[in-house]
Design an enzyme around this catalytic site. Sequence first.
Site, PDB file in Angstrom:
ATOM      1  N   ASP A  67       0.829  -1.212   0.000  1.00  0.00           N
ATOM      2  CA  ASP A  67       0.000   0.000   0.000  1.00  0.00           C
ATOM      3  C   ASP A  67       0.858   1.254   0.000  1.00  0.00           C
ATOM      4  OD1 ASP A  67       0.950  -0.410   2.570  1.00  0.00           O
ATOM      5  OD2 ASP A  67      -1.011  -0.764   3.460  1.00  0.00           O
ATOM      6  N   ASP A 136      -7.925  -2.177  14.145  1.00  0.00           N
ATOM      7  CA  ASP A 136      -9.327  -2.313  13.742  1.00  0.00           C
ATOM      8  C   ASP A 136      -9.512  -3.500  12.783  1.00  0.00           C
ATOM      9  OD1 ASP A 136      -8.213  -1.391  11.376  1.00  0.00           O
ATOM     10  OD2 ASP A 136      -9.505   0.369  11.192  1.00  0.00           O
ATOM     11  N   HIS A 138      -7.740  -4.135  10.002  1.00  0.00           N
ATOM     12  CA  HIS A 138      -7.418  -3.947   8.581  1.00  0.00           C
ATOM     13  C   HIS A 138      -6.151  -4.697   8.180  1.00  0.00           C
ATOM     14  CE1 HIS A 138      -5.053  -0.187   9.811  1.00  0.00           C
ATOM     15  NE2 HIS A 138      -4.190  -0.821   9.046  1.00  0.00           N
ATOM     16  N   GLU A 143      -9.740  -1.257   5.101  1.00  0.00           N
ATOM     17  CA  GLU A 143     -10.422  -0.927   6.347  1.00  0.00           C
ATOM     18  C   GLU A 143     -11.721  -1.734   6.486  1.00  0.00           C
ATOM     19  OE1 GLU A 143      -8.853   0.597   8.492  1.00  0.00           O
ATOM     20  OE2 GLU A 143      -8.123   2.590   7.939  1.00  0.00           O
TER      21      GLU A 143
HETATM   22  C1  GLP Z   1      -0.560   0.279   8.531  1.00  0.00           C
HETATM   23  C2  GLP Z   1      -0.188  -0.563   7.320  1.00  0.00           C
HETATM   24  C3  GLP Z   1      -0.555  -2.021   7.510  1.00  0.00           C
HETATM   25  C4  GLP Z   1      -0.063  -2.501   8.859  1.00  0.00           C
HETATM   26  C5  GLP Z   1      -0.715  -1.690   9.941  1.00  0.00           C
HETATM   27  C6  GLP Z   1      -0.293  -2.128  11.327  1.00  0.00           C
HETATM   28  O1  GLP Z   1      -1.883   0.686   8.521  1.00  0.00           O
HETATM   29  N1  GLP Z   1      -0.799  -0.089   6.125  1.00  0.00           N
HETATM   30  O2  GLP Z   1       0.023  -2.797   6.468  1.00  0.00           O
HETATM   31  O3  GLP Z   1      -0.362  -3.864   9.019  1.00  0.00           O
HETATM   32  O4  GLP Z   1      -0.321  -0.341   9.756  1.00  0.00           O
HETATM   33  O5  GLP Z   1       0.858  -1.450  11.698  1.00  0.00           O
HETATM   34  P1  GLP Z   1       1.783  -1.824  12.895  1.00  0.00           P
HETATM   35  O6  GLP Z   1       2.523  -3.041  12.492  1.00  0.00           O
HETATM   36  O7  GLP Z   1       2.683  -0.635  13.046  1.00  0.00           O
HETATM   37  O8  GLP Z   1       0.913  -2.030  14.069  1.00  0.00           O
END
Ligand code: GLP
Length: 261
Positions: A67, A136, A138, A143
């Site tokens: 992404d 959440d 995702h 989302e």
């Molecule tokens: C972002 C990324 C996701 C990731 C999520 C969780 O939103 N787009 O790919 O899984 O964060 O992040 P973290 O690993 O920092 O909790």
Amino acid sequence: MEVVILPDAKTIAATAADAIVHLLAAKPTAVLGLATGSSPLALYNELALRYAAGQVSFAQAKAFMLDEYVGLPAEHPERYRNVIEREIAARVDFAPGAVQGPDGLATDLPAACRAYDQAIRDAGGVDLQILGIGSDGHIAFNEPGSSLASRTRLKTLTRQTIADNARFFGGDPAAVPRHVLTQGLGTIMEAKHLVLMALGRHKAEAIHHMVEGGVSAMWPGSLLQFHPHVTVLVDDAAAARLQLADYYRHTYANKPAWQGL
Ligand code: GLP
């Protein structure tokens, strides 16, 4: 879905790195799927160390990012293309141009999304996709409410994700872009092996719904229950709400050595 409960971030990183090193040894031209967020950072460190030790090469491999934020200037440090460059791509021997991401600066965003899905297909699909999960639920930036069949497209971030990601923008939610491009859930489901990592108590509810809840767009990660090869690497805190935690521990302790991840 295989759930592996491990003691800490270091062990989770080493276990995921083993899977990638093993894949690249068997298939040097493998296509990797790279995730951002804090969860894979220890894995990227581990891969950089193993590369420096001569244990793995990415020279013939390709990689696709999950992404990207829309509209962040090319040089912005939190632009995911720059994050991936800094955290992994520049630390190993990927060939120039081997790591691709959705173009959040394209003038025609839908066309850029279509081209991205096509580039993944043209590369033969992703062999091993690294994933994290949002609090959440995702996956990438899909989302809650995302189509379970979605392809790479524009999404609007939830207030929760904006608040979660504000820490990368000096703690200021207003600095977090509202829009992103993300591989769709349908795109991600086409990867051959999904390796999801989650750490900490704030991920426990999402992990519970993803692994043991009903499949629902409300918890996008739950779609992974339909994938034939998913490995979920979690620490004790992220596993805190799993009803079958004892069974997952028992299964992993009794895993035949030949099976791998
Ligand atoms: C972002 C990324 C996701 C990731 C999520 C969780 O939103 N787009 O790919 O899984 O964060 O992040 P973290 O690993 O920092 O909790």
